[in-house]
Design a protein around this motif. Structure first.
Motif: not given
Length: 508
Positions: A292-293, A305-310, A330-331, A337-341
Motif C-alpha cells: 500500500s503506497y 493508498a495505491y495498492k499493488f498485489g499479485p 483507489p475505488a 480514475t487514475d491508471t497506475v504503472a
C-alpha cells in the motif's frame, strides 16, 4: 585524580601550570541514609557528609566539597555515577581532588547471566588536567557497550565532547570532540570487570577502568576510570549505562516479514510534494503480498493508498530484478480514475542485479483521466534500529542507481553504480554515482560525469546540505542504505538535464 594548578580553573586566560598530578583507583565507601537522603563518603585519606534533599543534581558539603551528578549520564534505577569534588587553596593556586565513583545495588555474583550477549547504551563524564590548556577540561560522551557473557569479553566505544572550564570574557572557550574505546574482561566467577580505556580529542589518554553490573540480573552497568597521557596529563571519569535488548535484536528482512509492517522511507512525488519527504511511507502485508503506497500524507486514510498485489502484476514486464504492476486509483476516491504503472525492486537473494535484504524502492507513474502523468520514487525498507546505529568507525557501501533524466529536448532512463562511505564517528558521509543515460527514443547510451555528494549523518538518516541526496540506513547494524537524489548536470553531448532517482547499496 589530584592536581595543583597555578591560579584557579575557570579564570586562567593563558596557559596555567599543573603540578603534582596523579590518578589511580582507590577504595571508597558510600553510605546512604534513605530517611534523611544523606550520603557519607569515606576514602583512605578523607571523609565527608552530604546531607538533606539535594538541590538539583548536587550535594554541597563543608570545606568546598561537592558530590554531584552530571546530566549527560542516563536516568538509571540501580546504579549512579557521581563525583566527589574537593578544592583547597594553596600558595599561588588551587588544589583539586576528584573522586569519580559508580555505586548502587550490585547484581549478585550468582544472578549475573553467563550466556549470550548483552548490549548497553552508556554515557560518561570526567575531567582532565592537561598542560596544553590553562584550565581544567571537562568532557562527556555517549556510546555502546557489548558484553559476551559467556567469554567475559567487554568492548565499548563512543564519541566525546570536551569543553575548557573557563568563564571569563576576553577569549573564546576551547572546545572539541574525540572518541573513547574500552576493552575489558568480566571475571568468570564474580561480578567485577577490569580493563583499559582510551580517550582522544584533548590529547591521547589511556589507563585502567574498573566496574560492575547492577540490578537483579545485570540490567545496568557502572565503572570508573583513571588515565594519563604519559607526559604529566591526567583524566578521570565515571561511566554508567542501561541494557538495551534492541542492540542485539534480529532485524527481519523484507522477504521474511510475517506481519503487516510499515516500511519507512523517503518518497519524491512532485504532484503532491515540493521535495523528498521522510513522512510518507509504504505498508506491506505479507499475507496478501500487497504493497500500500501512500505518496502524499501519512494522515490520509488507508482507502487513499495505491495498492499493488499479485492481481496487478504484469508478468511480461517482470523478472528476477523487478516486478511490474498495473492498477487503477483507489475505488470511490477522487483519484479512482487514475491508471497506475509501478516497478518495485525485488528484495532477497534471488535478485541478480543486487541482492538486498532490508531495502527496496519503487518507481510509480500515475496517469490522470485528463492524460497528465506524474512519476514518483520511493525508497523504503526495514530501518536500522537507533540502538544498532554505529557511533564510531566507518563503513563503505556498493550498490546501484535507478532513475530518469529530463530536459526540454528529451528523456533518458538512468542506470549505473553507487558508492557510499560513512564515517560514523564524525557523523559524515560521501557518495559517488556513476550513471549511464539511455535515450528513451533512440536507446543511445551516454555516460555522464560522476555525481558526488557529501553531508551529515543524523540519527539513522543522512543528507547533504542542499537536500539533493537524502537517505536512510537499513537493516542490522546499518547493513544497507537507500537514498533519493536530484541534481542538474551538464553533458557535452546532451546539454543540461535534470537527473532524479534512487541509489541503494550494501556494505562491502
Amino acid at each position: 585524580m589530584r592536581t595543583l594548578l597555578t591560579g584557579g580553573s575557570g579564570t586562567n586566560a593563558t596557559t596555567g601550570t599543573f603540578s603534582d598530578s596523579s590518578a589511580s583507583a582507590t577504595p571508597l565507601v558510600v553510605n546512604y541514609d534513605a530517611t534523611t537522603r544523606a550520603y557519607t563518603l569515606v576514602a583512605a585519606d578523607r571523609s565527608a557528609s552530604f546531607g538533606g534533599i539535594p538541590g538539583g543534581d548536587t550535594f554541597a558539603g563543608p570545606n568546598r566539597n561537592t558530590f554531584f551528578y552530571d546530566r549527560v549520564l542516563p536516568t538509571t534505577q540501580y546504579v549512579q555515577g557521581r563525583r566527589w569534588y574537593s578544592v583547597r587553596n594553596v600558595a599561588g593556586g588551587s588544589g583539586y581532588v576528584f573522586t569519580d565513583t559508580a555505586f548502587g545495588i550490585r547484581t549478585a555474583d550468582a544472578a549475573l547471566p553467563r550466556t549470550g550477549m548483552a548490549g548497553y547504551n552508556v554515557a560518561m563524564f570526567g575531567s582532565a588536567a592537561d598542560a596544553d590548556l590553562p584550565n581544567l577540561t571537562d568532557f562527556g560522551g555517549r556510546g555502546l557497550m557489548t558484553v559476551n557473557l559467556a567469554t567475559g569479553a567487554i568492548s565499548a566505544s563512543g564519541t566525546l565532547d570536551y569543553r575548557e572550564d573557563y568563564y571569563i570574557a576576553g577569549r573564546p572557550v576551547r572546545t572539541g570532540s574525540g572518541t573513547f574505546s574500552i576493552a575489558a574482561t568480566l571475571s568468570s566467577s564474580a561480578n567485577v570487570f577490569a580493563g583499559t580505556i582510551n580517550l582522544t580529542g584533548f590529547g591521547t589518554y589511556s589507563g585502567a577502568l574498573n566496574g560492575r553490573f547492577y540490578g537483579p540480573t545485570g540490567e545496568e552497568v557502572g565503572a570508573a576510570f583513571a588515565t594519563s597521557d604519559g607526559t604529566g596529563g591526567y583524566a578521570t571519569g565515571v561511566l554508567t549505562g542501561i541494557r538495551d535488548p534492541a542492540i542485539f535484536a534480529t532485524v527481519p528482512g523484507l522477504a521474511t516479514l510475517t506481519a503487516t509492517t510499515r516500511l519507512d522511507g523517503i518518497v519524491y512525488a512532485p504532484q503532491f510534494l515540493a521535495g523528498p519527504n521522510r513522512d510518507t511511507y509504504i505498508v506491506y502485508d505479507p499475507a496478501t503480498q500487497t504493497y500500500s503506497y501512500f505518496p502524499s500524507n501519512p494522515t490520509n486514510a488507508a482507502a487513499l493508498a495505491y495498492k499493488f498485489g499479485p492481481g496487478q502484476i504484469v508478468a511480461a514486464n517482470s523478472n528476477a530484478v523487478t516486478t511490474a504492476y498495473a492498477t487503477t486509483g483507489p475505488a470511490g476516491q477522487f483519484n479512482a480514475t487514475d491508471t497506475v504503472a509501478a516497478t518495485f525492486f525485488n528484495p532477497g537473494a534471488g535478485n541478480t542485479k543486487l541482492a538486498l535484504t532490508y531495502t527496496s524502492f519503487a518507481d510509480v507513474i500515475v496517469t490522470e483521466a485528463r492524460g497528465v502523468s506524474n512519476q514518483s520514487y520511493a525508497v523504503f525498507g526495514i530501518g536500522t534500529p537507533s540502538a544498532q546505529m554505529p557511533r564510531t568507525g566507518s563503513a563503505s557501501y556498493d550498490g546501484i542507481v535507478y532513475g530518469r533524466g529530463q530536459s526540454a529536448t528529451g528523456n533518458w532512463s538512468l542506470d549505473g553504480t553507487s558508492t557510499l562511505d560513512a564515517n560514523f564517528g564524525s557523523g559524515t558521509f560521501t557518495s559517488a554515482l556513476s550513471i549511464a543515460a539511455r535515450d528513451r527514443t533512440t536507446s543511445v547510451v551516454t555516460t555522464l560525469a560522476p555525481l558526488t555528494f557529501s553531508g551529515s549523518i543524523t540519527g539513522t538518516g543522512f543528507a547533504d546540505t542542499f537536500n539533493t541526496f537524502t537517505g536512510n540506513f537499513y537493516g542490522q547494524n546499518a547493513a544497507e542504505f537507500g537514498a533519493f537524489f536530484s541534481r542538474n548536470v551538464t553533458d557535452p553531448t546532451l546539454g543540461t538535464l535534470g537527473v532524479t532517482g534512487i541509489a541503494v547499496g550494501k556494505k562491502r
